[in-house]
Design a protein around this motif. Structure first.
Motif, PDB file in Angstrom:
ATOM      1  N   ASN A 186      -7.065  -2.548   6.169  1.00 40.01           N
ATOM      2  CA  ASN A 186      -5.613  -2.663   6.210  1.00 40.01           C
ATOM      3  C   ASN A 186      -5.208  -3.880   7.041  1.00 40.01           C
ATOM      4  N   ASN A 250       2.737  -4.481   0.642  1.00 38.60           N
ATOM      5  CA  ASN A 250       1.346  -4.621   0.214  1.00 38.60           C
ATOM      6  C   ASN A 250       1.177  -5.741  -0.809  1.00 38.60           C
ATOM      7  N   TYR A 258       2.068 -11.090   4.765  1.00 36.69           N
ATOM      8  CA  TYR A 258       2.298  -9.669   5.059  1.00 36.69           C
ATOM      9  C   TYR A 258       3.138  -9.465   6.316  1.00 36.69           C
TER      10      TYR A 258
END
Length: 349
Positions: A186, A250, A258
């Motif tokens: 992540n 995402n 991001y």
């Protein structure tokens, strides 16, 4: 001053009350409590004739056990804080031959606020005063400013008391409860070999999550190079716009934008309609073509977010924001000091 005035205006006849919170602000360098075996095993639950105690809770539900410790710590602070306050007042009162109720007011001399101070408060809180003139509200503003003088005097008195009568809270440290939480590639900030890893489960539409972001930034700045921050999606089902916002974020990863999207979504967390989210993503610098191409495959993106949610639920996350500092669970948008205390201890390991 604006928020303080608003609270005071809600109850203008209230007088100074310096209680547990002020004692904590001046005194508390408190460690978390730890039960001796007698207390760990005394309270239990019987299920089908088999007895389970807190040791079983700790083993099978570490998050539940961690929450229990946090709540118990809070209860201990309140109990010892109130007790310490009463004892301190008694000591000072005996030493100066006055009543305990007069300890904080000893030597208090209130001055009349200046016209400039009164005008400043009036102008800062004009909307809250419902259109009333300065003349109509002057007495209340004077009362508010004098109340502030009392508070400052009381804080100074407490500092004097503590310097003369030191207070030490002798509370044992507990065993640290750690939970294994995977990062699963992540988005993250900070070096991979950092001594501190914080995994955050959060929701772009959650107001408490938005509030926590300033504390998060402060922590990353203070421990730059020592901390790695990982963000995992946890949009709550009752936040109707959250899932789409997380999908959009995402879809900015491949474009290297991001964290720009992350910031702008939290800045606008009260307005995350589909059209606005799309606009915000482009404002953050994401390529329109790349974004549209990614968002075509909504099912795949959504499944990745749902995997984050499931992983969070497995380790006890039920609300947002939720944090794991080297596996130590912290729930909610808590003050900077709560996180800082844990991080400093972890750095000393």
């Amino acid at each position: 001053m604006e928020n303080n005035f608003k609270s005071w205006m809600a109850n203008p006849i209230s007088k100074i009350f310096i209680g547990t919170n002020l004692v904590f602000a001046v005194l508390f360098f408190v460690s978390v409590p730890s039960f001796v075996k007698e207390y760990v095993t005394r309270d239990a639950v019987s299920i089908g004739g088999k007895k389970y105690d807190l040791r079983d809770v700790k083993e099978s539900s570490p998050i539940a056990y961690s929450k229990f410790q946090t709540e118990y710590k809070s209860l201990l602070k309140n109990t010892f804080g109130e007790f310490a306050q009463d004892k301190l007042f008694e000591l000072v009162a005996k030493d100066k031959n006055i009543k305990p109720a007069d300890v904080l007011n000893e030597g208090l001399v209130l001055r009349e606020p200046s016209e400039e101070e009164i005008l400043t408060v009036y102008m800062s809180n004009k909307e809250q005063l419902g259109g009333k003139s300065l003349a109509e509200t002057k007495d209340k503003i004077v009362g508010f400013l004098k109340n502030q003088q009392e508070q400052e005097h009381s804080r100074n008195k407490y500092r004097e008391i503590i310097s003369k009568y030191p207070v030490d809270f002798l509370i044992k440290e507990p065993d640290i409860v750690r939970v294994t939480v995977d990062e699963k590639n992540n988005p993250s900030i900070g070096p991979k070999d950092a001594k501190i890893t914080v995994i955050e489960f959060s929701d772009f539409e959650c107001p408490f999550c938005k509030r926590s972001q300033e504390v998060n930034r402060q922590l990353r700045e203070k421990y730059k190079g020592q901390i790695r921050w990982v963000f995992r999606d946890f949009p709550l089902p009752f936040h109707q716009d959250a899932m789409y916002a997380h999908m959009a974020a995402n879809c900015s990863i491949d474009d290297g934008k991001y964290w720009e999207v992350f910031n702008i979504l939290f800045e606008n967390s009260g307005n995350l309609s589909v059209s606005n989210v799309d606009d915000l993503v482009l404002q953050a610098g994401v390529s329109q073509n790349k974004y549209k191409s990614c968002m075509v495959n909504k099912a795949k993106i959504k499944s990745e977010i749902e995997a984050d949610i499931q992983d969070g639920q497995k380790v006890g996350v039920s609300g947002t924001p939720a944090f794991f500092i080297n596996g130590i669970f912290v729930s909610g948008a808590l003050p900077f000091e709560n996180f800082d205390e844990i991080i400093q201890k972890e750095l000393k390991q």
